[in-house]
Design a protein around this motif. Structure first.
Motif, PDB file in Angstrom:
ATOM      1  N   VAL A 250       0.860  -1.181   0.000  1.00 12.95           N
ATOM      2  CA  VAL A 250       0.000   0.000   0.000  1.00 12.95           C
ATOM      3  C   VAL A 250       0.892   1.226   0.000  1.00 12.95           C
ATOM      4  N   SER A 251       0.478   2.263  -0.720  1.00 16.20           N
ATOM      5  CA  SER A 251       1.219   3.526  -0.701  1.00 16.20           C
ATOM      6  C   SER A 251       0.383   4.597  -0.009  1.00 16.20           C
ATOM      7  N   ILE A 252       1.059   5.397   0.844  1.00 18.66           N
ATOM      8  CA  ILE A 252       0.424   6.582   1.407  1.00 18.66           C
ATOM      9  C   ILE A 252       0.652   7.706   0.401  1.00 18.66           C
ATOM     10  N   ALA A 253      -0.414   8.191  -0.202  1.00 14.60           N
ATOM     11  CA  ALA A 253      -0.278   9.196  -1.251  1.00 14.60           C
ATOM     12  C   ALA A 253      -0.303  10.612  -0.699  1.00 14.60           C
TER      13      ALA A 253
ATOM     14  N   ILE B  84       4.618   1.264   1.307  1.00 11.41           N
ATOM     15  CA  ILE B  84       4.840   0.404   2.476  1.00 11.41           C
ATOM     16  C   ILE B  84       4.616  -1.042   2.025  1.00 11.41           C
ATOM     17  N   PRO B  85       5.595  -1.915   2.213  1.00 12.44           N
ATOM     18  CA  PRO B  85       5.404  -3.305   1.787  1.00 12.44           C
ATOM     19  C   PRO B  85       4.329  -4.009   2.608  1.00 12.44           C
ATOM     20  N   ALA B  86       3.854  -5.111   2.107  1.00 14.76           N
ATOM     21  CA  ALA B  86       2.845  -5.902   2.809  1.00 14.76           C
ATOM     22  C   ALA B  86       3.329  -6.249   4.203  1.00 14.76           C
ATOM     23  N   LYS B  87       2.484  -5.988   5.187  1.00 15.20           N
ATOM     24  CA  LYS B  87       2.792  -6.266   6.598  1.00 15.20           C
ATOM     25  C   LYS B  87       4.082  -5.594   7.060  1.00 15.20           C
ATOM     26  N   GLY B  88       4.475  -4.502   6.390  1.00 16.29           N
ATOM     27  CA  GLY B  88       5.740  -3.851   6.731  1.00 16.29           C
ATOM     28  C   GLY B  88       5.542  -2.480   7.330  1.00 16.29           C
TER      29      GLY B  88
ATOM     30  N   LEU C  81      -6.685  10.906   4.694  1.00 11.71           N
ATOM     31  CA  LEU C  81      -5.546  10.117   4.229  1.00 11.71           C
ATOM     32  C   LEU C  81      -5.830   9.588   2.833  1.00 11.71           C
ATOM     33  N   GLY C  82      -4.880   9.750   1.956  1.00 13.93           N
ATOM     34  CA  GLY C  82      -4.998   9.175   0.618  1.00 13.93           C
ATOM     35  C   GLY C  82      -4.099   7.956   0.505  1.00 13.93           C
ATOM     36  N   ILE C  83      -4.671   6.823   0.114  1.00 14.88           N
ATOM     37  CA  ILE C  83      -3.863   5.626  -0.086  1.00 14.88           C
ATOM     38  C   ILE C  83      -4.002   5.168  -1.533  1.00 14.88           C
ATOM     39  N   THR C  84      -3.011   4.456  -1.992  1.00 17.52           N
ATOM     40  CA  THR C  84      -3.029   3.903  -3.345  1.00 17.52           C
ATOM     41  C   THR C  84      -2.709   2.423  -3.271  1.00 17.52           C
TER      42      THR C  84
END
Length: 501
Positions: free
Chosen positions: A396-399, A423-427, A471-474
């Motif tokens: 997931v990316s925090i945009a 952010i990597p999976a579970k990271g 919050l914007g996520i991608t």
């Protein structure tokens, strides 16, 4: 020889026909006649005798009804074990041992008192009877017989689909009218004629009109989401993809095999925010469990739908449930079920995720304090980095992050950052340097001027804030914006390091 004797035995019944000569084996029955059935030596020949009778078939009982819809077809294949047909034999056959062996019928199906809108075609179904009296129950099994609209007329096809809708939405018994003509093969033997061997006969042109019933599906209201949805993917073509487990309890004796996917609209706050897909849908008796796929994909041009979807995402990320409904469904190529699936409306609770926080802590860099102004109001800018966590199983990316930061309950800082980071999976990762703005006005709240500045410029330590943001996520190029609040975030003060962007 034996058949001649039998027909002689029923001649008396034939004589009840006013103005009809005494029939012989050569009599041609011809087409259907009200109040009469034709008994012949062989089905389809039309040679036999007319028997006067009250309705021969007085009832049809369906204990189960399986409908299999071949892909791309407008009809279903119906199967039903143990169909009970109530038969009242004519007086002419009174006392004879009549054993039914086969049954054929063209059965019109509709609402009681209305015109048939569907047709069941039964051909040579094996039959058996439970007694030798004048009133019998004949049992047959239907094995994938064609159940189709009674004609290709658009109004009839539409009425056919509405019968399915009625069965789908109704709880309890759904009355159905069944009418048409039947042909029964039977073996008839001695009671009046001792010593006579059994002989096969055919009863044709049996007109009937009865009311039967099926137990409706009750709108499939006993549907439940049984797992926390799992974020699986994102794409601009379908939005956010969620995997979810669903159970549907079937209260009916009707079972369905659609051989295609069912797609249901996903709604929240009166807005369509996506869909739920059940692949190769089949509904058996009792409780059925499915691995379903949900898509959060509101129409970007519909602000109300976007807001409703954002609220569901907000709740999901925060670990809170959302009230949703599914319905207004369709099944590709199965127009017979358009009205049935379109009539569904099932309220559900969509569980939230585990609610793990997205921000672990942050660091403020005092050496980034800079003076500035906002429309003439003096202020200070302060650089900070946050440690962000991805609780999901995919990257997931925090945009973007935009909002306020509360210190001691007071909104002291603002943040408006558009520095995407993945952010990597579970990271977890450390974000780029984000800029927060601290009002530097003597008229500002003490918490934001004296207290917070004292913490920032005093002995190295930390302060605790609440973040209220949008919050914007991608996820794989699909972006979603939602409200995100996190309380009690530890911000550590750094005096020495010069942060990089």
């Amino acid at each position: 020889m034996h058949l001649t004797s039998i027909f002689s035995a029923v001649t008396t019944a034939a004589l009840l026909l006013s103005g009809t000569p005494t029939p012989t084996l050569a009599t041609v029955c011809g087409g259907p006649r009200d109040g009469l059935i034709c008994m012949s030596s062989e089905c389809g020949t039309g040679n036999g005798v007319w028997l006067k009778t009250t309705p021969l078939i007085t009832g049809i009982s369906l204990s189960n009804f399986d409908l299999n819809f071949p892909a791309g077809q407008s009809f279903a294949l119906a199967s039903s074990k143990g169909v009970k047909i109530a038969v009242s034999l004519p007086d002419a056959l009174s006392g004879l041992f009549l054993s039914f062996t086969k049954a054929s019928a063209s059965i019109g199906v509709g609402l009681p008192g209305g015109q048939p809108v569907g047709s069941l075609t039964v051909k040579d179904a094996a039959a058996s009877a439970d007694s030798n009296s004048n009133t019998k129950t004949v049992t047959i099994d239907l094995n994938k017989v064609v159940f189709a609209p009674a004609s290709g007329d658009a109004a009839v096809v539409d009425a056919f689909t509405k019968v399915f809708a009625l069965i789908t939405t109704t709880a309890g018994d759904v009355p159905l009218g069944m009418s048409g003509y039947a042909t029964n093969s039977a073996s008839i033997s001695d009671v009046l004629l001792p010593g006579m061997d059994a002989t096969d006969v055919c009863l044709e042109n049996i007109k009937f009109s009865v009311t039967s019933s099926l137990v409706g599906l009750g709108g499939l209201k006993e549907t439940n989401i049984t797992s926390i949805p799992v974020l699986q993917d994102g794409n601009p073509s379908f939005g956010l993809k969620l995997g979810v487990k669903v159970s549907i309890k079937n209260p009916s004796t009707i079972t369905l095999t659609l051989n295609t996917a069912v797609t249901l609209a996903l709604m929240s706050n009166g807005q369509t925010i996506g869909s739920v897909v059940l692949n190769d849908f089949a509904l058996g008796a009792g409780v059925n469990n499915y691995d379903a796929t949900g898509f959060l994909f509101p129409d970007a041009s519909n602000a109300a739908a976007v807001d409703a979807a954002s609220k569901v995402v907000e709740n999901f990320v925060a670990g809170k449930p959302s009230a949703v409904s599914v319905g207004k469904g369709s099944a590709a190529g199965l127009h017979a079920l358009d009205a049935a699936l379109g009539s569904l409306s099932i309220n559900q609770t969509l569980p939230g995720s585990k609610g793990d926080p997205l921000i672990v802590n942050g660091t403020s860099y005092v050496n980034t304090l800079a003076s500035g102004s906002d429309n003439g109001v003096p202020n200070l800018s302060l650089g900070a980095k946050i440690v962000a966590v991805n609780p999901f199983d995919i990257p997931v990316s925090i945009a973007s992050i935009k909002g306020i930061i509360r210190y001691k309950g007071v909104a002291c800082l603002t943040i408006d950052a558009n520095k995407p980071f993945a952010i990597p999976a579970k990271g977890q990762v450390l974000s780029p340097l984000l800029t927060t703005v601290l009002p530097n006005s003597e008229k500002g709240p003490k918490e934001c001027t004296t207290d917070l500045l004292a913490d920032l410029t005093g002995t190295a330590g930390k302060f605790i804030v609440d973040i209220e943001s949008t919050l914007g996520i991608t996820v794989n190029e699909y972006g979603s914006t939602f409200a995100y609040t996190q309380k009690g975030v530890n911000i550590f003060v750094n005096f020495d390091d010069t942060p990089t962007a």
